[in-house]
Write a protein that holds these residues in place. Structure first.
Motif, PDB file in Angstrom:
ATOM      1  N   UNK A 145      68.998  40.209  55.857  1.00 21.72           N
ATOM      2  CA  UNK A 145      69.437  39.674  57.133  1.00 21.72           C
ATOM      3  C   UNK A 145      70.866  39.193  57.152  1.00 21.72           C
ATOM      4  N   UNK A 146      71.577  39.266  56.023  1.00 17.91           N
ATOM      5  CA  UNK A 146      72.959  38.818  55.976  1.00 17.91           C
ATOM      6  C   UNK A 146      73.869  40.029  56.011  1.00 17.91           C
ATOM      7  N   UNK A 183      64.000  44.637  61.292  1.00 22.37           N
ATOM      8  CA  UNK A 183      64.533  44.918  59.959  1.00 22.37           C
ATOM      9  C   UNK A 183      65.270  43.724  59.379  1.00 22.37           C
ATOM     10  N   UNK A 184      66.086  43.064  60.198  1.00 26.57           N
ATOM     11  CA  UNK A 184      66.944  41.999  59.689  1.00 26.57           C
ATOM     12  C   UNK A 184      66.226  40.663  59.486  1.00 26.57           C
ATOM     13  N   UNK A 185      65.136  40.431  60.234  1.00 24.22           N
ATOM     14  CA  UNK A 185      64.485  39.127  60.153  1.00 24.22           C
ATOM     15  C   UNK A 185      63.006  39.194  59.790  1.00 24.22           C
ATOM     16  N   UNK A 186      62.507  40.387  59.511  1.00 24.91           N
ATOM     17  CA  UNK A 186      61.119  40.514  59.111  1.00 24.91           C
ATOM     18  C   UNK A 186      60.134  40.169  60.216  1.00 24.91           C
ATOM     19  N   UNK A 187      60.486  40.477  61.457  1.00 23.96           N
ATOM     20  CA  UNK A 187      59.622  40.178  62.594  1.00 23.96           C
ATOM     21  C   UNK A 187      58.644  41.315  62.858  1.00 23.96           C
ATOM     22  N   UNK A 188      57.567  40.981  63.540  1.00 26.37           N
ATOM     23  CA  UNK A 188      56.687  42.028  64.058  1.00 26.37           C
ATOM     24  C   UNK A 188      57.350  42.628  65.296  1.00 26.37           C
ATOM     25  N   UNK A 269      71.496  33.497  64.630  1.00 26.65           N
ATOM     26  CA  UNK A 269      70.089  33.343  64.224  1.00 26.65           C
ATOM     27  C   UNK A 269      69.941  33.090  62.732  1.00 26.65           C
ATOM     28  N   UNK A 270      70.981  33.391  61.973  1.00 30.80           N
ATOM     29  CA  UNK A 270      70.959  33.103  60.528  1.00 30.80           C
ATOM     30  C   UNK A 270      71.498  31.712  60.220  1.00 30.80           C
TER      31      UNK A 270
END
Length: 317
Positions: A145-146, A183-188, A269-270
């Motif tokens: 995510x970075x 992809x970047x935050x592991x969300x559904x 968001x990070x």
């Protein structure tokens, strides 16, 4: 035999080259040293006529290895560039060519490990041939995510936005946002769609270059954090609007581009807005994710939740 007499070119060993030859300069000096070393090699191997009774037995052990070493050293002195073409007159016929790599005969010495020798070393895995080994590739793994560069997110344009998107283009941009957020935050998919439903509502259809009021293009100069000067996919205002402009400049992007808007959203968001991602991750439905992101990230005075949920249905269709 007295070692002093050896180095003065006298004594019982035939064929020794007088050390006085080293009085010269350049190639003559190198040739004299080469001659001397070759003669010492002959002495150890028993080639001289004045050896003592036990000399041949002593040479039978490791003498040949020592002799090989000295012969190789002589070849090096005669051929200082390691080309295999002797430059002085002292190199013996049959001396090893390319004197720099010929010292493996001595006990305890071994061929250089592949890829880590000097110039001319064999190429190892990932190393350039003859380069002496290349710097190992970095083994650090980027934190999930970075962003480590200004490269465009998948499916999102780096071009400035000059006109409003069509419905089909809005859906295409929304799908790209959903995919990148997953992809970047592991969300559904439902959680990511809840975020994007809010962005669709705020931007009038995923328009990354929209000023509050509908004008498409560069961000307005008024940086007030109010209900009239928002900009971009999330209608940033005040210092957050300036943050988008700074992010775009840092990454050589136009602030109205999809890539700049997504990149800055991701950065928030990070960091400063990480709580919004935490809130979304706790939800188990797209509708709940939409509400959670609205409350944690957008924080509007009038949520107009029905509109946001309506766009959610379009995104999930």
């Amino acid at each position: 035999m007295n070692s002093l007499s050896l180095f003065n070119g006298v004594g019982g060993v035939s064929g020794l080259s007088p050390i006085s030859g080293m009085q010269g300069n350049g190639s003559s000096q190198d040739a004299s040293v080469a001659n001397l070393l070759n003669d010492i090699a002959k002495l150890i191997d028993g080639g001289g006529s004045g050896q003592g009774a036990g000399a041949s037995g002593a040479a039978a052990g490791n003498g040949s290895a020592v002799s090989q070493f000295l012969s190789d050293l002589a070849a090096m002195l005669s051929d200082p560039k390691g080309t295999g073409a002797p430059s002085g007159t002292g190199a013996q016929a049959g001396s090893p060519a390319g004197g720099y790599g010929n010292f493996t005969a001595m006990p305890g010495n071994a061929a250089p490990a592949s890829g880590y020798g000097g110039t001319g070393g064999a190429a190892g895995a990932g190393n350039a041939a003859g380069s002496g080994g290349s710097t190992p590739a970095s083994t650090s793994t980027p934190v999930k995510g970075v962003s480590t560069s200004g490269a465009a997110p998948e499916g999102l344009s780096t071009a400035p936005q000059t006109q409003a998107l069509s419905p089909a283009q809005s859906k295409q941009a929304a799908d790209a946002y959903v995919s990148n957020l997953q992809k970047d935050f592991g969300l559904t998919k439902d959680q990511a769609a809840g975020i994007v439903a809010n962005l669709w509502h705020e931007s009038g259809g995923m328009n990354s270059g929209i000023n509050q009021g509908g004008k498409i293009g560069a961000p307005g100069s008024n940086m007030a954090d109010d209900n009239a000067n928002g900009y971009g996919i999330a209608q940033w205002g005040g210092t957050r609007k300036q943050g988008l402009i700074d992010y775009a400049r840092q990454h050589n992007l136009d602030p109205s581009s999809e890539a700049a808007n997504y990149g800055y959203l991701k950065q928030e968001l990070q960091t400063s807005q990480a709580g919004a991602i935490d809130a979304v991750k706790k939800t188990n439905s797209a509708q709940a994710a939409t509400q959670a992101f609205c409350n944690a990230f957008e924080q509007p005075s009038d949520p107009q939740m029905a509109s946001r949920l309506g766009y959610l249905n379009q995104i999930l269709a």
